[in-house]
Design an enzyme around this catalytic site. Structure first.
Site, PDB file in Angstrom:
ATOM      1  N   HIS A  15       0.866  -1.202   0.000  1.00  0.00           N
ATOM      2  CA  HIS A  15       0.000   0.000   0.000  1.00  0.00           C
ATOM      3  C   HIS A  15       0.891   1.237   0.000  1.00  0.00           C
ATOM      4  O   HIS A  15       1.485   1.581   1.017  1.00  0.00           O
ATOM      5  CB  HIS A  15      -0.893   0.006   1.256  1.00  0.00           C
ATOM      6  CG  HIS A  15      -1.784   1.215   1.365  1.00  0.00           C
ATOM      7  ND1 HIS A  15      -3.128   1.109   1.654  1.00  0.00           N
ATOM      8  CD2 HIS A  15      -1.549   2.540   1.235  1.00  0.00           C
ATOM      9  CE1 HIS A  15      -3.666   2.319   1.691  1.00  0.00           C
ATOM     10  NE2 HIS A  15      -2.722   3.212   1.451  1.00  0.00           N
ATOM     11  N   HIS A  17       1.369   5.429  -1.803  1.00  0.00           N
ATOM     12  CA  HIS A  17       0.945   6.541  -2.666  1.00  0.00           C
ATOM     13  C   HIS A  17       2.183   7.077  -3.370  1.00  0.00           C
ATOM     14  O   HIS A  17       3.083   7.609  -2.714  1.00  0.00           O
ATOM     15  CB  HIS A  17       0.284   7.648  -1.833  1.00  0.00           C
ATOM     16  CG  HIS A  17      -0.907   7.165  -1.072  1.00  0.00           C
ATOM     17  ND1 HIS A  17      -2.180   7.227  -1.591  1.00  0.00           N
ATOM     18  CD2 HIS A  17      -1.021   6.557   0.129  1.00  0.00           C
ATOM     19  CE1 HIS A  17      -3.027   6.696  -0.722  1.00  0.00           C
ATOM     20  NE2 HIS A  17      -2.355   6.280   0.335  1.00  0.00           N
ATOM     21  N   LYS A 100      -9.888  -0.417  -4.984  1.00  0.00           N
ATOM     22  CA  LYS A 100      -9.820   0.312  -3.714  1.00  0.00           C
ATOM     23  C   LYS A 100     -11.148   0.968  -3.383  1.00  0.00           C
ATOM     24  O   LYS A 100     -11.711   1.699  -4.204  1.00  0.00           O
ATOM     25  CB  LYS A 100      -8.745   1.385  -3.844  1.00  0.00           C
ATOM     26  CG  LYS A 100      -8.631   2.286  -2.657  1.00  0.00           C
ATOM     27  CD  LYS A 100      -7.777   1.671  -1.576  1.00  0.00           C
ATOM     28  CE  LYS A 100      -7.860   2.480  -0.299  1.00  0.00           C
ATOM     29  NZ  LYS A 100      -6.705   2.288   0.562  1.00  0.00           N
ATOM     30  N   HIS A 137     -10.348   1.348   2.685  1.00  0.00           N
ATOM     31  CA  HIS A 137     -10.054   2.403   3.662  1.00  0.00           C
ATOM     32  C   HIS A 137     -11.192   2.342   4.671  1.00  0.00           C
ATOM     33  O   HIS A 137     -12.310   2.774   4.386  1.00  0.00           O
ATOM     34  CB  HIS A 137      -9.974   3.776   2.996  1.00  0.00           C
ATOM     35  CG  HIS A 137      -9.602   4.855   3.976  1.00  0.00           C
ATOM     36  ND1 HIS A 137      -8.376   5.463   3.987  1.00  0.00           N
ATOM     37  CD2 HIS A 137     -10.291   5.390   5.024  1.00  0.00           C
ATOM     38  CE1 HIS A 137      -8.314   6.326   4.994  1.00  0.00           C
ATOM     39  NE2 HIS A 137      -9.478   6.306   5.624  1.00  0.00           N
ATOM     40  N   HIS A 175      -4.224  -0.330   6.438  1.00  0.00           N
ATOM     41  CA  HIS A 175      -3.662   0.484   7.523  1.00  0.00           C
ATOM     42  C   HIS A 175      -4.515   0.451   8.791  1.00  0.00           C
ATOM     43  O   HIS A 175      -5.054   1.465   9.219  1.00  0.00           O
ATOM     44  CB  HIS A 175      -3.393   1.925   7.081  1.00  0.00           C
ATOM     45  CG  HIS A 175      -4.432   2.546   6.168  1.00  0.00           C
ATOM     46  ND1 HIS A 175      -5.765   2.586   6.478  1.00  0.00           N
ATOM     47  CD2 HIS A 175      -4.308   3.150   4.965  1.00  0.00           C
ATOM     48  CE1 HIS A 175      -6.417   3.185   5.503  1.00  0.00           C
ATOM     49  NE2 HIS A 175      -5.553   3.532   4.571  1.00  0.00           N
ATOM     50  N   ASP A 248       1.637   2.805   3.530  1.00  0.00           N
ATOM     51  CA  ASP A 248       0.777   3.986   3.371  1.00  0.00           C
ATOM     52  C   ASP A 248       1.616   5.265   3.292  1.00  0.00           C
ATOM     53  O   ASP A 248       1.170   6.324   3.739  1.00  0.00           O
ATOM     54  CB  ASP A 248      -0.272   4.087   4.484  1.00  0.00           C
ATOM     55  CG  ASP A 248      -1.367   5.088   4.142  1.00  0.00           C
ATOM     56  OD1 ASP A 248      -1.525   5.413   2.947  1.00  0.00           O
ATOM     57  OD2 ASP A 248      -2.054   5.558   5.067  1.00  0.00           O
TER      58      ASP A 248
HETATM   59  C1  NCD Z   1      -3.408   9.299   2.085  1.00  0.00           C
HETATM   60  C2  NCD Z   1      -3.008  10.294   0.995  1.00  0.00           C
HETATM   61  O1  NCD Z   1      -2.445  11.346   1.332  1.00  0.00           O
HETATM   62  O2  NCD Z   1      -3.209   9.989  -0.179  1.00  0.00           O
HETATM   63  N1  NCD Z   1      -3.378   9.965   3.360  1.00  0.00           N
HETATM   64  C3  NCD Z   1      -3.278   9.364   4.563  1.00  0.00           C
HETATM   65  O3  NCD Z   1      -3.394  10.073   5.580  1.00  0.00           O
HETATM   66  N2  NCD Z   1      -3.063   8.079   4.703  1.00  0.00           N
HETATM   67  C4  NCD Z   1      -4.733   8.712   1.777  1.00  0.00           C
HETATM   68  C5  NCD Z   1      -5.083   7.513   2.623  1.00  0.00           C
HETATM   69  O4  NCD Z   1      -4.513   6.434   2.459  1.00  0.00           O
HETATM   70  O5  NCD Z   1      -5.937   7.648   3.494  1.00  0.00           O
HETATM   71 ZN    ZN Z   2      -3.157   5.191   1.862  1.00  0.00          ZN
END
Ligand code: NCD
Ligand code: ZN
Length: 351
Positions: A15, A17, A100, A137, A175, A248
């Protein structure tokens, strides 16, 4: 004498971003030099909702990798109007590894998320049929629900019924942040798993208020009380295959977090494996780190474990205060482990 080097089968991040454009170019190396594969979240400003979007995004990532041996695994962002045929096409084409579910407005770039799971029942049924995992989520967005209770209420209102209604659907509760989520995953039927981040293993909610307001400790789901952090640590180091690594890592410009309405997300890719190793050592479980980082996730997704290895060394790792315009997780702190680099291929157990 404690070990000074630790060789693991190369880990995967289930996971992450990676963003897009300049931000992608800036952050990708931190993930790609450590992790062999990563499940890339689809919450771009224009969300990744079609197979075509996912394939194009994958191409942009691959073009940015610059020589690292790294495989991005793509996801589709579910919306109220997602089409079961499109989802199946993603699966059959091999482009899409999972879909997702963001409850609408739950987190960063979740405006287009699902307003009611009832709206995606036909999609979930198709995913169940073809064997495509759902990544969740797990927070309700009802403003009447206390922000620290949103995960637990989500289990009751949404996740438990969903897992029952689609008994063959594979689900990753992403998460997880609470003892209740750990217990739910543990007690669930087969096919239910969870990812655990380094930050939720290291900080509790006090970290956001230490001597003042600390936006770089703010993410969603928000860190909870100490009792929950301890439950997460116990789950991560347990060796149970349902719990596996998902950082995450969620990069944002420092200015966007240090604001009157700071955004959620902790950028941990630069420190993730050092942080996990630190936690596992503190728990006396370094011998189980490889299960968590390199075996259990692959098994859940039905993928082979990686052939190459990652070497960690016991050496002080001073985390920079800033990386470009970002503040990484644990900025200014020193960790006892650092990534030394990739090792050669292995065919047997390496621990
Ligand atoms: C994530 C993001 O910034 O894309 N932020 C976070 O606080 N984890 C999005 C997510 O996974 O909730
Ligand atoms: Zn995330």
């Amino acid at each position: 004498m404690p070990e000074t080097r630790l060789t693991l089968r190369r880990p995967d991040d289930w996971h992450v971003h990676l963003r897009d454009g300049d931000r992608l170019a800036q952050v990708l190396g931190e993930t790609a030099r450590v992790f062999a594969r990563a499940i890339v979240m689809p919450n771009l400003e224009a969300p990744v909702t079609t197979v075509k979007d996912a394939a194009a995004y994958r191409n942009r990532i691959n073009r940015s990798v610059k020589g690292a041996r790294f495989t991005p695994l793509m996801t589709l962002y579910l919306t109220d109007t997602s089409d079961p045929d499109e989802v199946e096409k993603g699966y059959r084409s091999g482009v899409v590894i999972a879909c997702k579910l963001y409850p609408a407005h739950a987190t960063t770039n979740a405006e287009h998320g699902v307003t009611d799971v009832a709206n995606i029942r036909s999609v979930l049924a198709r995913m169940e049929k073809v064997g495509l995992p759902l990544l969740v989520h797990g927070e309700v967005t009802d403003p009447d629900v206390d922000v620290f209770d949103r995960e637990v209420v989500f289990i009751e209102r949404v996740l438990a019924p969903l897992v029952k209604d689609f008994p063959g659907l594979r689900v990753v509760f992403e998460h997880v942040t609470t003892a209740e989520a750990v217990a739910f995953v543990r007690e669930s039927r087969e096919g239910i798993a969870a990812t655990i981040t380094p930050h939720h293993l290291m900080i509790n909610r006090n970290a956001m208020f230490r001597g003042g307001f600390r936006p770089h400790a703010y993410c969603l789901p928000v860190a909870k009380r100490e009792v929950h952090r301890l439950a997460l640590r116990q789950a991560a180091v347990s060796g149970e295959p349902r719990f596996f690594l998902g950082t995450d890592s969620a990069p944002h410009a420092a200015a966007a977090k240090e604001s009157a309405c700071g955004c959620a997300g902790i950028y941990n890719a630069p420190v993730a494996m050092a942080a996990y190793a630190t936690v596992f050592e503190e728990e006396g479980a370094l011998d189980r780190l490889e299960n968590f980082s390199s075996h259990s996730g692959a098994a859940f997704y039905g993928l082979p474990v990686n052939e190459d290895t990652l070497v960690l060394e016991r050496a002080p790792f001073a985390v920079p205060e800033r990386l470009g315009d970002m503040v990484p997780f644990l900025a200014g702190e020193t960790l006892p482990w650092r990534v030394a680099g990739l090792g050669g291929p292995t065919r047997g157990p390496v621990l």
